[in-house]
Design a protein around this motif. Structure first.
Motif, PDB file in Angstrom:
ATOM      1  N   LEU A   1       0.857  -1.419  -0.006  1.00  0.00           N
ATOM      2  CA  LEU A   1      -0.002   0.076  -0.131  1.00  0.00           C
ATOM      3  C   LEU A   1       0.762   1.197   0.041  1.00  0.00           C
ATOM      4  O   LEU A   1       0.387   2.482  -0.103  1.00  0.00           O
ATOM      5  N   ASN A   2       2.105   0.901   0.049  1.00  0.00           N
ATOM      6  CA  ASN A   2       2.981   2.065   0.208  1.00  0.00           C
ATOM      7  C   ASN A   2       4.227   2.336  -0.551  1.00  0.00           C
ATOM      8  O   ASN A   2       5.405   2.319  -0.235  1.00  0.00           O
ATOM      9  N   LEU A   3       4.149   1.535  -1.852  1.00  0.00           N
ATOM     10  CA  LEU A   3       5.248   1.018  -3.068  1.00  0.00           C
ATOM     11  C   LEU A   3       5.972   2.161  -3.338  1.00  0.00           C
ATOM     12  O   LEU A   3       7.312   2.192  -3.384  1.00  0.00           O
ATOM     13  N   ASP A   4       5.588   3.513  -3.351  1.00  0.00           N
ATOM     14  CA  ASP A   4       6.228   4.646  -3.805  1.00  0.00           C
ATOM     15  C   ASP A   4       7.328   4.830  -2.855  1.00  0.00           C
ATOM     16  O   ASP A   4       8.580   5.207  -2.979  1.00  0.00           O
ATOM     17  N   GLU A   5       6.980   5.061  -1.549  1.00  0.00           N
ATOM     18  CA  GLU A   5       8.010   5.259  -0.361  1.00  0.00           C
ATOM     19  C   GLU A   5       8.759   3.898  -0.221  1.00  0.00           C
ATOM     20  O   GLU A   5       9.962   4.221   0.009  1.00  0.00           O
ATOM     21  N   GLU A   6       8.310   2.796  -0.352  1.00  0.00           N
ATOM     22  CA  GLU A   6       9.376   1.631  -0.288  1.00  0.00           C
ATOM     23  C   GLU A   6      10.406   1.897  -1.341  1.00  0.00           C
ATOM     24  O   GLU A   6      11.514   1.319  -1.162  1.00  0.00           O
ATOM     25  N   LEU A   7      10.037   2.002  -2.502  1.00  0.00           N
ATOM     26  CA  LEU A   7      10.903   2.148  -3.665  1.00  0.00           C
ATOM     27  C   LEU A   7      11.970   3.404  -3.390  1.00  0.00           C
ATOM     28  O   LEU A   7      13.264   3.170  -3.459  1.00  0.00           O
ATOM     29  N   LYS A   8      11.465   4.421  -2.747  1.00  0.00           N
ATOM     30  CA  LYS A   8      12.453   5.410  -2.458  1.00  0.00           C
ATOM     31  C   LYS A   8      13.458   4.999  -1.525  1.00  0.00           C
ATOM     32  O   LYS A   8      14.902   5.339  -1.540  1.00  0.00           O
ATOM     33  N   ARG A   9      12.904   4.287  -0.458  1.00  0.00           N
ATOM     34  CA  ARG A   9      13.913   3.761   0.608  1.00  0.00           C
ATOM     35  C   ARG A   9      14.917   2.763   0.134  1.00  0.00           C
ATOM     36  O   ARG A   9      16.045   2.638   0.648  1.00  0.00           O
TER      37      ARG A   9
ATOM     38  N   TYR B   1      16.383   0.669   6.054  1.00  0.00           N
ATOM     39  CA  TYR B   1      16.825  -0.465   4.955  1.00  0.00           C
ATOM     40  C   TYR B   1      18.405   0.005   4.494  1.00  0.00           C
ATOM     41  O   TYR B   1      19.317  -0.970   4.628  1.00  0.00           O
ATOM     42  N   ILE B   2      18.785   0.938   5.111  1.00  0.00           N
ATOM     43  CA  ILE B   2      20.376   1.288   4.623  1.00  0.00           C
ATOM     44  C   ILE B   2      21.018   0.608   5.625  1.00  0.00           C
ATOM     45  O   ILE B   2      22.099   0.183   5.441  1.00  0.00           O
ATOM     46  N   ASP B   3      20.651   0.774   6.941  1.00  0.00           N
ATOM     47  CA  ASP B   3      21.334  -0.213   7.947  1.00  0.00           C
ATOM     48  C   ASP B   3      21.264  -1.485   7.640  1.00  0.00           C
ATOM     49  O   ASP B   3      22.360  -2.190   8.179  1.00  0.00           O
ATOM     50  N   LYS B   4      20.268  -2.027   7.563  1.00  0.00           N
ATOM     51  CA  LYS B   4      20.170  -3.450   7.440  1.00  0.00           C
ATOM     52  C   LYS B   4      20.849  -4.198   6.247  1.00  0.00           C
ATOM     53  O   LYS B   4      21.628  -5.091   6.439  1.00  0.00           O
ATOM     54  N   ILE B   5      20.722  -3.224   5.174  1.00  0.00           N
ATOM     55  CA  ILE B   5      21.715  -3.810   3.912  1.00  0.00           C
ATOM     56  C   ILE B   5      23.238  -3.576   4.088  1.00  0.00           C
ATOM     57  O   ILE B   5      23.979  -4.313   3.755  1.00  0.00           O
TER      58      ILE B   5
ATOM     59  N   TYR C   1       0.607  -4.542 -14.920  1.00  0.00           N
ATOM     60  CA  TYR C   1       0.179  -3.403 -14.667  1.00  0.00           C
ATOM     61  C   TYR C   1       0.984  -2.738 -13.330  1.00  0.00           C
ATOM     62  O   TYR C   1       1.676  -1.619 -13.420  1.00  0.00           O
ATOM     63  N   VAL C   2       1.067  -3.633 -12.358  1.00  0.00           N
ATOM     64  CA  VAL C   2       1.991  -3.150 -11.038  1.00  0.00           C
ATOM     65  C   VAL C   2       3.221  -2.883 -11.302  1.00  0.00           C
ATOM     66  O   VAL C   2       3.872  -1.961 -11.054  1.00  0.00           O
ATOM     67  N   LEU C   3       3.862  -3.912 -12.091  1.00  0.00           N
ATOM     68  CA  LEU C   3       5.236  -3.804 -12.482  1.00  0.00           C
ATOM     69  C   LEU C   3       5.578  -2.735 -13.489  1.00  0.00           C
ATOM     70  O   LEU C   3       6.945  -2.123 -13.381  1.00  0.00           O
ATOM     71  N   GLU C   4       4.430  -2.403 -14.333  1.00  0.00           N
ATOM     72  CA  GLU C   4       4.842  -1.221 -15.106  1.00  0.00           C
ATOM     73  C   GLU C   4       4.942  -0.210 -14.421  1.00  0.00           C
ATOM     74  O   GLU C   4       6.051   0.970 -14.613  1.00  0.00           O
ATOM     75  N   GLN C   5       4.303   0.051 -13.400  1.00  0.00           N
ATOM     76  CA  GLN C   5       4.266   1.429 -12.509  1.00  0.00           C
ATOM     77  C   GLN C   5       5.492   1.551 -11.684  1.00  0.00           C
ATOM     78  O   GLN C   5       6.088   2.629 -11.480  1.00  0.00           O
ATOM     79  N   ILE C   6       6.008   0.058 -11.213  1.00  0.00           N
ATOM     80  CA  ILE C   6       7.068   0.311 -10.448  1.00  0.00           C
ATOM     81  C   ILE C   6       8.111   0.560 -11.261  1.00  0.00           C
ATOM     82  O   ILE C   6       9.107   1.417 -11.065  1.00  0.00           O
ATOM     83  N   LYS C   7       8.260   0.195 -12.497  1.00  0.00           N
ATOM     84  CA  LYS C   7       9.541   0.518 -13.520  1.00  0.00           C
ATOM     85  C   LYS C   7       9.589   2.025 -13.771  1.00  0.00           C
ATOM     86  O   LYS C   7      10.657   2.513 -13.872  1.00  0.00           O
ATOM     87  N   GLU C   8       8.243   2.652 -13.909  1.00  0.00           N
ATOM     88  CA  GLU C   8       8.313   4.077 -13.931  1.00  0.00           C
ATOM     89  C   GLU C   8       8.752   4.897 -12.908  1.00  0.00           C
ATOM     90  O   GLU C   8       9.005   6.076 -13.069  1.00  0.00           O
ATOM     91  N   ARG C   9       8.670   4.315 -11.813  1.00  0.00           N
ATOM     92  CA  ARG C   9       8.893   4.892 -10.532  1.00  0.00           C
ATOM     93  C   ARG C   9      10.250   4.766  -9.906  1.00  0.00           C
ATOM     94  O   ARG C   9      10.468   5.400  -8.854  1.00  0.00           O
ATOM     95  N   THR C  10      11.179   3.984 -10.657  1.00  0.00           N
ATOM     96  CA  THR C  10      12.439   3.519  -9.887  1.00  0.00           C
ATOM     97  C   THR C  10      13.507   3.358 -11.047  1.00  0.00           C
ATOM     98  O   THR C  10      13.077   3.053 -12.028  1.00  0.00           O
ATOM     99  N   MET C  11      14.625   3.778 -10.837  1.00  0.00           N
ATOM    100  CA  MET C  11      15.844   3.574 -11.505  1.00  0.00           C
ATOM    101  C   MET C  11      16.471   2.049 -11.258  1.00  0.00           C
ATOM    102  O   MET C  11      17.277   1.547 -11.948  1.00  0.00           O
ATOM    103  N   ILE C  12      15.997   1.534 -10.049  1.00  0.00           N
ATOM    104  CA  ILE C  12      16.581   0.195  -9.969  1.00  0.00           C
ATOM    105  C   ILE C  12      15.976  -0.904 -10.851  1.00  0.00           C
ATOM    106  O   ILE C  12      14.888  -0.868 -11.052  1.00  0.00           O
ATOM    107  N   PRO C  13      17.044  -1.611 -11.586  1.00  0.00           N
ATOM    108  CA  PRO C  13      16.764  -2.444 -12.537  1.00  0.00           C
ATOM    109  C   PRO C  13      15.443  -3.807 -12.165  1.00  0.00           C
ATOM    110  O   PRO C  13      15.749  -4.224 -10.850  1.00  0.00           O
TER     111      PRO C  13
END
Length: 221
Positions: free
Chosen positions: A14-22, A208-212, A49-61
């Protein structure tokens, strides 16, 4: 080379945009995207449709994993999103060479996926045709399963085969990958580690920064 991938199915849907930023801030290098048809595995995820929108919102391959029957049909459905990788299960394909070449024809890199109970012999004839293989360390379908330690022997067998190749494919693993299992996988030649609920998308303290960063420290020990 060691690469961190995040299983986006395990993120807050429900918060994929924020998740992608993190995830971008944490310098995740791949987004692992599970596509399930309810037939090959007893679960459903993630639609085009979900993966299309994810692709549009992130530079992560994107690294799309087809846990489906009839992978050829799903290759056609998802290749237009232009992910970096598409993996399909050799157990589900009726023509592995055709499906590898179909992915290549779309300008996408093909990956062979193998379930925990399937032998390495199923992928051995095709290793020179792909840049990566995905070895599942749990049965595909659901997050939160226990790590299958028997897969370690299979990974050792695969690594021994790949060491004799001039241009060896990468080895990707998916399924309960965390600070306890990564050390067991490093000496098996594993390159790409898919993080899900046990290591990244959980309630443990830390960003996520700390965990990774803690997990990346394991690569240099």
């Amino acid at each position: 080379m060691h690469v961190i991938a995040a299983s986006i199915m395990c993120a807050d849907q429900l918060n994929l945009d924020e998740e992608l930023k993190r995830l971008e801030e944490a310098k995740v290098e791949l987004l692992h995207c599970d596509v399930m048809d309810g037939v090959f595995v007893n679960n459903l995820a993630m639609g085009p449709y979900v993966l299309e929108q994810i692709k549009e919102r992130t530079m992560i391959p994107l690294d799309i994993h087809l846990a489906t029957e009839q992978p050829s049909k799903y290759i056609d459905m998802f290749a237009s999103i232009k992910p970096k990788y598409i993996s399909f299960h050799v157990e589900a394909s009726d023509d592995i060479v055709r499906d590898i070449n179909k992915i290549k024809d779309y300008g996408v890199q093909p990956v062979l996926a193998l379930s925990p109970n399937s032998p390495i012999e199923l992928i051995k004839p095709y290793l020179t045709m792909v840049p990566m293989v995905l070895i599942m360390t749990v049965n595909p379908g659901f997050a939160g399963q226990k790590f299958n330690y028997q897969v370690l022997e299979k990974l050792e067998e695969l690594n021994n085969i790949l060491q004799k190749m001039e241009s060896r494919p990468l080895i990707e693993v998916d399924g309960n990958i965390n600070n306890l299992t990564i050390p067991l996988l490093l000496d098996k030649g594993v390159n790409v580690f898919v993080l899900g609920t046990s290591a990244l998308f959980n309630q443990d303290e830390g960003s996520y920064i700390d965990k990774i960063n803690r997990l990346k420290h394991l690569f240099i020990q």
